[in-house]
Scaffold this motif. Structure first.
Motif, mmCIF file in Angstrom:
data_model
loop_
_atom_site.group_PDB
_atom_site.id
_atom_site.type_symbol
_atom_site.label_atom_id
_atom_site.label_comp_id
_atom_site.label_asym_id
_atom_site.label_seq_id
_atom_site.Cartn_x
_atom_site.Cartn_y
_atom_site.Cartn_z
ATOM 1 N N UNK A 162 0.817 -1.219 0.000
ATOM 2 C CA UNK A 162 0.000 0.000 0.000
ATOM 3 C C UNK A 162 0.849 1.266 0.000
ATOM 4 N N UNK A 163 2.137 1.158 0.353
ATOM 5 C CA UNK A 163 2.969 2.340 0.516
ATOM 6 C C UNK A 163 4.037 2.394 -0.565
ATOM 7 N N UNK A 164 4.248 3.571 -1.114
ATOM 8 C CA UNK A 164 5.220 3.737 -2.188
ATOM 9 C C UNK A 164 6.626 3.341 -1.741
ATOM 10 N N UNK A 165 6.992 3.705 -0.514
ATOM 11 C CA UNK A 165 8.359 3.461 -0.046
ATOM 12 C C UNK A 165 8.635 1.989 0.204
ATOM 13 N N UNK A 166 7.601 1.221 0.539
ATOM 14 C CA UNK A 166 7.822 -0.179 0.911
ATOM 15 C C UNK A 166 7.385 -1.170 -0.163
ATOM 16 N N UNK A 167 6.562 -0.745 -1.090
ATOM 17 C CA UNK A 167 6.015 -1.671 -2.094
ATOM 18 C C UNK A 167 7.098 -2.415 -2.887
ATOM 19 N N UNK A 168 8.168 -1.744 -3.357
ATOM 20 C CA UNK A 168 9.174 -2.489 -4.133
ATOM 21 C C UNK A 168 9.836 -3.617 -3.356
ATOM 22 N N UNK A 169 9.825 -3.518 -2.030
ATOM 23 C CA UNK A 169 10.528 -4.478 -1.181
ATOM 24 C C UNK A 169 9.601 -5.523 -0.575
ATOM 25 N N UNK A 170 8.320 -5.520 -0.935
ATOM 26 C CA UNK A 170 7.326 -6.307 -0.219
ATOM 27 C C UNK A 170 7.637 -7.800 -0.213
ATOM 28 N N UNK A 171 7.923 -8.375 -1.376
ATOM 29 C CA UNK A 171 8.152 -9.822 -1.434
ATOM 30 C C UNK A 171 9.365 -10.219 -0.604
ATOM 31 N N UNK A 172 10.445 -9.459 -0.737
ATOM 32 C CA UNK A 172 11.641 -9.734 0.057
ATOM 33 C C UNK A 172 11.373 -9.539 1.544
ATOM 34 N N UNK A 173 10.678 -8.464 1.889
ATOM 35 C CA UNK A 173 10.441 -8.132 3.298
ATOM 36 C C UNK A 173 9.630 -9.212 4.007
ATOM 37 N N UNK A 174 8.609 -9.745 3.347
ATOM 38 C CA UNK A 174 7.798 -10.765 4.023
ATOM 39 C C UNK A 174 8.576 -12.069 4.177
ATOM 40 N N UNK A 175 9.532 -12.330 3.291
ATOM 41 C CA UNK A 175 10.378 -13.518 3.488
ATOM 42 C C UNK A 175 11.256 -13.331 4.722
ATOM 43 N N UNK A 176 11.716 -12.104 4.944
ATOM 44 C CA UNK A 176 12.485 -11.800 6.155
ATOM 45 C C UNK A 176 11.598 -11.965 7.384
ATOM 46 N N UNK A 177 10.370 -11.454 7.310
ATOM 47 C CA UNK A 177 9.433 -11.573 8.430
ATOM 48 C C UNK A 177 9.169 -13.035 8.763
ATOM 49 N N UNK A 178 8.962 -13.852 7.750
ATOM 50 C CA UNK A 178 8.647 -15.264 7.985
ATOM 51 C C UNK A 178 9.781 -15.971 8.718
ATOM 52 N N UNK A 179 11.010 -15.566 8.460
ATOM 53 C CA UNK A 179 12.169 -16.219 9.064
ATOM 54 C C UNK A 179 12.599 -15.616 10.385
ATOM 55 N N UNK A 180 12.325 -14.304 10.582
ATOM 56 C CA UNK A 180 12.967 -13.609 11.697
ATOM 57 C C UNK A 180 11.991 -12.726 12.481
ATOM 58 N N UNK A 181 10.753 -13.190 12.585
ATOM 59 C CA UNK A 181 9.729 -12.383 13.254
ATOM 60 C C UNK A 181 10.092 -12.088 14.703
#
Length: 438
Positions: free
Chosen positions: A366-385
């Motif tokens: 939903x956010x311009x600053x974070x949208x390009x990184x979304x797929x990578x970011x959620x993979x980080x979240x899944x591993x390192x929440x």
């Protein structure tokens, strides 16, 4: 700009006088002029975000350079394809490119920045007149550029290797290296022959040799495959002429080498594809040269380049992987100074709220600053929440988790450039290439 400068010829005369006595004093004089004039913007350099990250290849250096604009590799390739005509002046006194000597004191014009504080010293490399200046982007201490007095395309050949060694003899306290001369794997300016150097020891230089290579007829030259994600050979010798001969042999063998199991094609209808990054430094009387093997082939499945990072990594780095980065120092685009803290905050909130990766991804998109990184970011979240939930996500912070993850991504970016991967095909490719060296 800052303090007024002496005229260019006065600067060159003083540099020559100092160089005859003490090379370190000569480069200090030139660097101090750039700093006092404001051409070297030390405040901008201080804003660079820097950290180190562990990797299987040793500690990598990560920077977000806030003063360097991000370039699209397709635009760089298009400019190279247009050739020298693309750099034709738009007026009688407009430099042909950003590296030409005519930039010295240039007042500016459409498409060409003003450089009133620039001064270039004259040096001789390979019997030719070259210039020495310092880079306003300063990726590391005393980041300098050696540039041909003649506006001509970059070439990697035997004379290039000799010029690098000449530079190392003139300034043995600096490393010196060349970007590759082909699009995709080359630097951002391919139309003007130049090198980059400075006072820095890169991760590549610290990496161990994992396989010794004997070069027939050259027992005085040590050679080995470096344990590094890019495919690199290290040469070392006290005999400069023998080292140059060995490097030329490797270059010429690589320019002709094809190995389809690794996707390496030396030449096709699009032209030559094999080139390398040569890098030289001195360790006392010992000459050390790294040769990083590069190939710029692209195909329908990998339009950005068979040995260029794929689109899944472009959220962090889309540009060509050039000389500095191939040695282990990441130069990431300035947009990340804004985007990564925003990602950090969203991930920390998602971890604390117990959101699923799918829920977090929807919010990131939903956010311009974070949208390009979304797929990578959620993979980080899944591993390192659990770790993210404990992070202090301040407005400008890039916390330890993201710093580690960016470092890991940079290691993968470097691995993409490797023509011989760390697998069975890559080992077979090294075997086949080493046989060609004789």
């Amino acid at each position: 700009m800052g303090a007024p400068l002496p005229a260019p010829e006065e600067v060159r005369a003083e540099f020559d006088r100092l160089l005859a006595q003490d090379a370190e004093a000569a480069v200090a004089y030139l660097h101090d002029l750039g700093a006092s004039s404001g051409y070297l913007d030390e405040a901008a350099v201080a804003r660079t975000i820097r950290w180190t990250a562990a990797s299987p290849y040793g500690e990598l250096e990560i920077t977000i350079n806030r003063s360097k604009p991000e370039k699209d590799p397709r635009a760089i390739a298009a400019a190279a394809a247009r050739g020298a005509a693309a750099d034709a002046p738009t007026g009688p006194s407009v430099p042909r490119c950003d590296l030409c000597w005519e930039n010295e004191g240039f007042p500016g014009a459409p498409g060409r920045p003003a450089k009133p504080g620039l001064r270039i010293a004259a040096i001789e490399l390979g019997g030719e007149r070259w210039g020495l200046q310092f880079s306003p982007y300063a990726y590391f201490d005393e980041h300098c550029i050696a540039l041909s007095a003649e506006h001509r395309p970059m070439r990697i050949d035997a004379p290039c290797l000799e010029r690098l060694l000449d530079f190392a003899d003139l300034f043995p306290f600096y490393f010196i290296g060349s970007n590759a001369n082909l699009p995709i794997v080359g630097g951002s300016i391919l139309s003007h022959d130049h090198f980059q150097g400075g006072r820095h020891v890169f991760p590549l230089m610290k990496a161990p040799v994992e396989r010794e290579v004997a070069l027939a007829g050259l027992p005085q030259v040590g050679c080995g495959v470096v344990r590094w994600p890019a495919s690199a050979l290290r040469l070392a010798s006290h005999d400069r002429a023998a080292l140059a001969h060995a490097a030329t042999r490797i270059l010429e063998a690589w320019q002709r080498f094809s190995f389809e199991p690794c996707g390496i094609v030396a030449h096709d209808a699009d032209g030559p594809h094999n080139t390398l990054n040569p890098i030289v430094h001195r360790e006392g009387a010992l000459y050390v040269m790294h040769l990083v093997l590069r190939n710029n082939r692209a195909d329908d499945a990998q339009p950005w380049g068979v040995f260029h990072p794929g689109a899944q990594l472009h959220h962090l780095k889309k540009e060509n992987i050039g000389l500095i980065e191939i040695m282990g120092l990441a130069i990431l685009p300035p947009r990340l100074a804004r985007e990564l803290p925003a990602v950090e905050r969203e991930l920390a909130k998602a971890a604390r709220a117990g959101r699923t990766p799918q829920e977090a991804e929807a919010l990131l998109l939903e956010r311009e600053a974070t949208a390009p990184h979304a797929a990578w970011a959620v993979s980080v979240l899944a591993r390192r929440a659990a770790e993210l939930a404990c992070e202090d996500a301040r407005a400008e912070a890039i916390g330890p988790v993201l710093r580690e993850e960016v470092g890991g991504a940079f290691a993968r970016i470097l691995a993409c450039t490797g023509v011989f991967k760390c697998d069975a095909s890559g080992r077979a490719g090294w075997d086949a290439f080493i046989k060609k060296l004789g």
